[in-house]
Write an enzyme that holds these catalytic residues in place. Structure first.
Site, PDB file in Angstrom:
ATOM      1  N   GLY A   1      28.458 -46.329  19.405  1.00  0.00           N
ATOM      2  CA  GLY A   1      28.223 -47.725  19.479  1.00  0.00           C
ATOM      3  C   GLY A   1      29.448 -48.588  19.322  1.00  0.00           C
TER       4      GLY A   1
ATOM      5  N   HIS B   1      31.647 -36.816  21.812  1.00  0.00           N
ATOM      6  CA  HIS B   1      30.323 -37.023  22.310  1.00  0.00           C
ATOM      7  C   HIS B   1      29.747 -35.521  22.661  1.00  0.00           C
ATOM      8  CE1 HIS B   1      29.902 -41.416  22.061  1.00  0.00           C
ATOM      9  NE2 HIS B   1      31.312 -41.452  22.010  1.00  0.00           N
TER      10      HIS B   1
ATOM     11  N   GLU C   1      27.007 -35.003  23.453  1.00  0.00           N
ATOM     12  CA  GLU C   1      25.900 -34.958  24.495  1.00  0.00           C
ATOM     13  C   GLU C   1      26.500 -34.797  25.981  1.00  0.00           C
ATOM     14  OE1 GLU C   1      26.936 -37.533  22.354  1.00  0.00           O
ATOM     15  OE2 GLU C   1      26.982 -39.273  23.400  1.00  0.00           O
TER      16      GLU C   1
ATOM     17  N   CYS D   1      30.316 -40.356  16.943  1.00  0.00           N
ATOM     18  CA  CYS D   1      31.274 -41.309  17.123  1.00  0.00           C
ATOM     19  C   CYS D   1      31.020 -42.329  15.998  1.00  0.00           C
ATOM     20  CB  CYS D   1      31.157 -41.741  18.688  1.00  0.00           C
ATOM     21  SG  CYS D   1      32.873 -42.450  19.111  1.00  0.00           S
ATOM     22  N   LEU D   2      30.666 -43.486  16.343  1.00  0.00           N
ATOM     23  CA  LEU D   2      30.440 -44.587  15.478  1.00  0.00           C
ATOM     24  C   LEU D   2      29.568 -44.033  14.415  1.00  0.00           C
ATOM     25  CD1 LEU D   2      30.601 -47.394  14.472  1.00  0.00           C
ATOM     26  CD2 LEU D   2      28.382 -48.195  15.885  1.00  0.00           C
ATOM     27  N   GLY D   3      28.570 -43.064  14.693  1.00  0.00           N
ATOM     28  CA  GLY D   3      27.711 -42.356  13.643  1.00  0.00           C
ATOM     29  C   GLY D   3      28.483 -41.484  12.758  1.00  0.00           C
ATOM     30  N   MET D   4      29.745 -40.968  12.932  1.00  0.00           N
ATOM     31  CA  MET D   4      30.527 -40.466  12.300  1.00  0.00           C
ATOM     32  C   MET D   4      31.383 -41.375  11.327  1.00  0.00           C
ATOM     33  SD  MET D   4      33.626 -37.819  12.397  1.00  0.00           S
ATOM     34  CE  MET D   4      35.270 -38.861  12.328  1.00  0.00           C
TER      35      MET D   4
ATOM     36  N   LYS E   1      17.730 -41.212  43.628  1.00  0.00           N
ATOM     37  CA  LYS E   1      18.456 -40.486  44.535  1.00  0.00           C
ATOM     38  C   LYS E   1      19.557 -39.482  43.937  1.00  0.00           C
ATOM     39  CE  LYS E   1      20.445 -43.845  46.730  1.00  0.00           C
ATOM     40  NZ  LYS E   1      21.626 -44.602  46.603  1.00  0.00           N
ATOM     41  N   GLY E   2      20.078 -39.794  42.578  1.00  0.00           N
ATOM     42  CA  GLY E   2      20.840 -38.908  41.826  1.00  0.00           C
ATOM     43  C   GLY E   2      20.396 -37.598  41.594  1.00  0.00           C
TER      44      GLY E   2
HETATM   45  N1  GLN Z   1      33.369 -48.525  18.276  1.00  0.00           N
HETATM   46  C1  GLN Z   1      33.754 -47.182  17.777  1.00  0.00           C
HETATM   47  C2  GLN Z   1      34.975 -46.924  18.331  1.00  0.00           C
HETATM   48  O1  GLN Z   1      35.536 -47.535  19.222  1.00  0.00           O
HETATM   49  C3  GLN Z   1      32.974 -45.887  18.165  1.00  0.00           C
HETATM   50  C4  GLN Z   1      32.786 -45.819  19.561  1.00  0.00           C
HETATM   51  C5  GLN Z   1      31.677 -44.871  19.830  1.00  0.00           C
HETATM   52  O2  GLN Z   1      30.764 -44.654  19.121  1.00  0.00           O
HETATM   53  N2  GLN Z   1      31.715 -44.425  21.150  1.00  0.00           N
HETATM   54  O3  GLN Z   1      35.904 -46.194  17.722  1.00  0.00           O
END
Ligand code: GLN
EC number: 6.3.4.2
Length: 554
Positions: free
Chosen positions: A358, A528, A530, A385-388, A23-24
């Protein structure tokens, strides 16, 4: 081609038979076509579930939590809306039953209702109507998608609201589109219309007559079948639109366009003659379906079976691919299965390595192993984010040799807190201007868009075409600890993006600079990227990463 109406018109989209029919996507596709005619279009998703917002819902159950510029945690459909419409939406563009009830209860406690008995009708329904009107302010058209399926108990106040609103604004200012499933029954060898008829019957019982039916089906519907649906559901013959399974969601606006969907919409809503040009969209879609180049990205994460929780990211990669005329294959790698002994085998043939956002410690050691491999072998790396955060931890452990380097998210008492809590940061630096939201499960989240200053001459600056400041969205609880900044930079890992003293982006220096630990393309961003990527306007960071991966000779 600006075309202005002097009042907002509404298109209500409901769903029947089952959920997950798209639907979206259907709503966003119609919005895209209308926007292309020069009308000012916005969208609203009304979700009948009781959670106040999806921020606390498990991504395993509900897919991704999308974040808007103003820091609202919303349903992932808002992401589709933005990606199709190329517009930034706000917290006014998504609300739930929980949100509606909390504001009504708040008003009741404040005494705003002057002693009246508070009821679903008129108070709850009135609150829903008010929120729909607010989302449409200043727009020519507001497309309102009602979540769930007709017949759900919790959806009733929402359906009552759109019924009442249509009566209030008049027939030429609102229309109803109902999306249903027309299943193909193998043993009978035919498409069946009965579920559609029943679903429309259910809508009628609550006083809503659809003006248009969109039929999701595996195969095209012939004229006879469409006429049967038109007759049994009481809509015009040109108001039965098919939506056949397609290779890409971005084909849907074109499929609707080819069925001339805007002609009956313009008639029903009195929009006059509408002209549009979908050639740019069409050429992007052709490059999604049949591109000439190809690369493979290792997508290292823990939700490998739940790709819905990375929806914005996988879509942003599609946008970058379309722009670069490349197919980007994703090699999903479960980070819990990565070990020093198998990392090379897993990553040796990929063009780039991606570690996405994450929460929680599960799978972290495998992600760090993947980052180490990318760093040491010159494989393009993007950490989000967590990847950095993990890229910094990996560097602190393996290059700076800092004992017990970690994030306080995983080890609160670690000797070297490379990543630490935003709250402690605020206390230590008095950075009270940081907008944070108290989450009901404890802790504070940094949410929404913030400006980030880009270091001139950096790879990040090149990625953003020389922009000095960019705006990107955040959703995190922890931050890079600036105490270690000088040591990182002295060893080649430089800060290329910052915001009021917060480290927003890091990168390894380019080999040309002759610095230690140089790398052709190694970028970590706390935001993010994305969330701001659109088909017609891909995010520069994701685009730069895919470009680098295409250029990687592996
Ligand atoms: N867990 C990490 C934090 O809270 C990264 C969060 C995320 O990747 N969105 O800062």
């Amino acid at each position: 081609m600006q075309k202005n109406l002097n009042e907002t018109k509404y298109i209500f989209i409901t769903g029947g038979v089952l959920s997950s029919l798209g639907k979206g996507i259907a709503a966003a596709s119609i919005a895209t076509l209308l926007k292309n005619t020069g009308l000012k279009v916005s969208m609203l998703k009304a979700d009948p579930y009781i959670n106040v917002d999806p921020g606390t819902m498990s991504p395993l159950e509900h897919g991704e939590v999308f974040v808007t510029d103003d820091g609202a945690e919303t349903d992932l459909d808002l992401g589709h809306y933005e990606r199709f419409l190329d517009e930034s939406l706000s917290q006014d563009n998504n609300f739930t039953t929980g949100r509606v009830y909390s504001s009504v209860i708040e008003k009741e406690r404040r005494g705003d209702y002057l002693g009246k008995t508070i009821q679903v009708i008129p108070h709850i329904v009135g609150e829903i109507v008010g929120r729909i009107k607010k989302a449409g302010e200043g727009r020519d058209i507001l497309i309102v998608e009602i979540g769930g399926t007709v017949g759900d108990i919790e959806g009733l106040p929402f359906l009552e609201a759109i019924r009442a609103l249509r009566i209030e604004v008049g027939r030429k200012r609102a229309m109803n589109i109902h999306l249903t499933l027309v299943p193909f029954i193998k043993v009978a060898g035919e498409l069946k219309t009965k579920p559609t008829q029943h679903s429309v019957g259910e809508l009628r019982r609550i006083g809503i007559s659809p003006d248009m039916i969109i039929c999701r089906a595996e195969q095209p519907l012939n004229r006879e079948l469409k006429d049967k649906i038109a007759a049994s559901c009481g809509v015009e013959r040109n108001c039965v639109i098919e939506s056949i399974d397609s290779a890409s969601i971005y084909q849907v606006p074109l499929a609707f366009y080819n069925q001339d969907v805007l002609t009956p919409i313009a008639e029903i809503l009195n929009l006059g003659e509408l002209k549009l040009d979908m050639r740019n969209w069409d050429s992007l879609v052709k490059r999604i379906i049949a591109p000439t180049k190809e690369t493979t990205i290792a997508f290292v994460g823990k939700y490998v079976d739940l790709k819905e929780s990375y929806k914005s990211l996988t879509e942003s990669i599609i946008h970058a691919g379309a722009s670069l005329d490349a197919r980007v294959n994703l090699k999903w790698i479960d980070s819990e299965k990565i070990e020093p002994s198998n990392v090379e085998e897993l990553l040796k043939d990929v063009g780039g390595v991606l570690v996405a956002g994450g929460f929680g410690e599960r799978g972290v050691s495998g992600k760090i192993e993947a980052i180490k491999y990318a760093r040491e072998n010159g494989v393009p790396y993007l950490g989000i984010c967590l990847g950095m955060q993990l890229a910094l931890i990996e560097f602190a452990r393996n290059v700076l040799r800092l004992e017990d380097a970690n994030s306080v998210e995983f080890k609160p008492e670690c000797v070297n807190p490379i990543i630490y809590l935003i709250d402690s940061f605020i206390d230590a630096h008095g950075q009270t201007q940081i907008r944070t939201h108290q989450s009901p499960v404890g802790g504070t989240m940094r949410l929404g868009a913030y400006a980030c200053d880009v270091k001139p001459g950096s790879l990040l600056s090149q990625i953003y075409g020389g922009a000095k400041s960019v705006k990107e969205r955040h959703r995190h609880r922890y931050e890079a600890n600036p105490k270690y900044r000088a040591e990182f930079e002295a060893n080649g890992l430089i800060v290329s993006g910052e915001s009021d003293g917060l480290i927003e982006a890091v990168e390894l220096s380019s080999p040309a600079a002759g610095a230690k630990n140089s790398h052709p393309w190694f970028v970590g961003v706390q935001f993010h990227p994305e969330f701001t990527s659109r088909l017609t306007n891909p995010n520069p960071v994701v685009l730069g990463f895919i470009k680098a991966s295409l250029g990687n000779p592996k």
